[in-house]
Write a protein that holds these residues in place. Structure first.
Motif, mmCIF file in Angstrom:
data_model
loop_
_atom_site.group_PDB
_atom_site.id
_atom_site.type_symbol
_atom_site.label_atom_id
_atom_site.label_comp_id
_atom_site.label_asym_id
_atom_site.label_seq_id
_atom_site.Cartn_x
_atom_site.Cartn_y
_atom_site.Cartn_z
ATOM 1 N N GLY A 1 4.397 -0.478 1.576
ATOM 2 C CA GLY A 1 3.630 -1.502 0.869
ATOM 3 C C GLY A 1 3.729 -2.907 1.420
ATOM 4 N N VAL B 1 -6.849 -2.033 4.277
ATOM 5 C CA VAL B 1 -5.707 -1.240 3.775
ATOM 6 C C VAL B 1 -4.493 -1.433 4.682
ATOM 7 N N TYR B 2 -4.716 -1.396 6.000
ATOM 8 C CA TYR B 2 -3.586 -1.330 6.939
ATOM 9 C C TYR B 2 -3.329 -2.630 7.703
ATOM 10 N N SER C 1 0.968 0.791 3.785
ATOM 11 C CA SER C 1 0.359 0.628 2.458
ATOM 12 C C SER C 1 1.319 1.126 1.377
ATOM 13 N N ASN C 2 1.062 0.673 0.140
ATOM 14 C CA ASN C 2 1.821 1.209 -0.991
ATOM 15 C C ASN C 2 1.152 2.519 -1.395
ATOM 16 N N ARG D 1 -2.247 4.225 -4.397
ATOM 17 C CA ARG D 1 -3.488 4.743 -3.801
ATOM 18 C C ARG D 1 -3.853 6.108 -4.414
ATOM 19 N N GLY E 1 2.835 -3.871 4.502
ATOM 20 C CA GLY E 1 2.034 -4.011 5.723
ATOM 21 C C GLY E 1 2.922 -3.806 6.942
#
Ligand code: DQA
Length: 151
Positions: free
Chosen positions: A127, A23-24, A103-104, A108, A129
């Motif tokens: 989004g 995710v990150y 993240s976007n 999520r 990164g």
């Protein structure tokens, strides 16, 4: 004219690099900060970085930034979604703050779609990164340049 920017990171962002890398991303917080410093190399920009897992310390950092910073690149982490204290600190200091997310958040879980801070921020970046921080800093610096009185 030196531009002074606080790069402020909230809870769990000290774990970047090992925390949910899918995710990150794989960059650590130090990598993110090093990237930012490289990005403004040769420009008259001073960056200071603060990370805290504690809401009140983030409030304090914003209050202190009022005395020296021209703006803030701020990833408030989960506090984005519910901290009225941080919202009041942003509106109360009048600082130009760019809400920044790796993240976007809109793609999520639903609870991440809402930001209680965005309405009192200059803008929001999400989004991209680690590059979200570069985009946020560029946007903030362009905004500050536009505020400068014509010489
Ligand atoms: C985050 C998104 C938040 O929802 C989350 O709680 C984080 C990180 C991001 O950078 O994508 O801690 O701010």
């Amino acid at each position: 004219m030196t531009r002074r920017v606080l790069v402020l990171n909230g809870p769990n962002l000290n774990l970047l690099g090992t925390r949910e890398p899918e995710v990150y991303g794989a960059d650590t917080l130090d990598d993110v900060l090093a990237n930012l410093r490289r990005h403004v190399e040769g420009r008259d920009v001073e960056l200071r970085a603060v990370q805290s897992n504690i809401e009140g310390e983030l409030v304090d950092a914003l209050h202190e930034a009022r005395t020296w910073a021209d703006g803030v690149v701020f990833n408030p982490g989960a506090f984005t979604h519910y901290s009225i204290a941080l919202r009041d600190a942003i509106s109360g200091t009048g600082l130009a703050v760019v809400e920044t997310h790796l993240s976007n958040v809109h793609a999520r879980e639903e609870f991440r779609h809402r930001s209680v801070l965005a309405a009192v921020c200059l803008g929001v970046v999400a989004g991209f990164g680690a590059d979200s921080y570069l985009v946020a800093l560029d946007g903030l610096l362009r905004h500050l340049e536009q505020q400068e009185p014509a010489s």
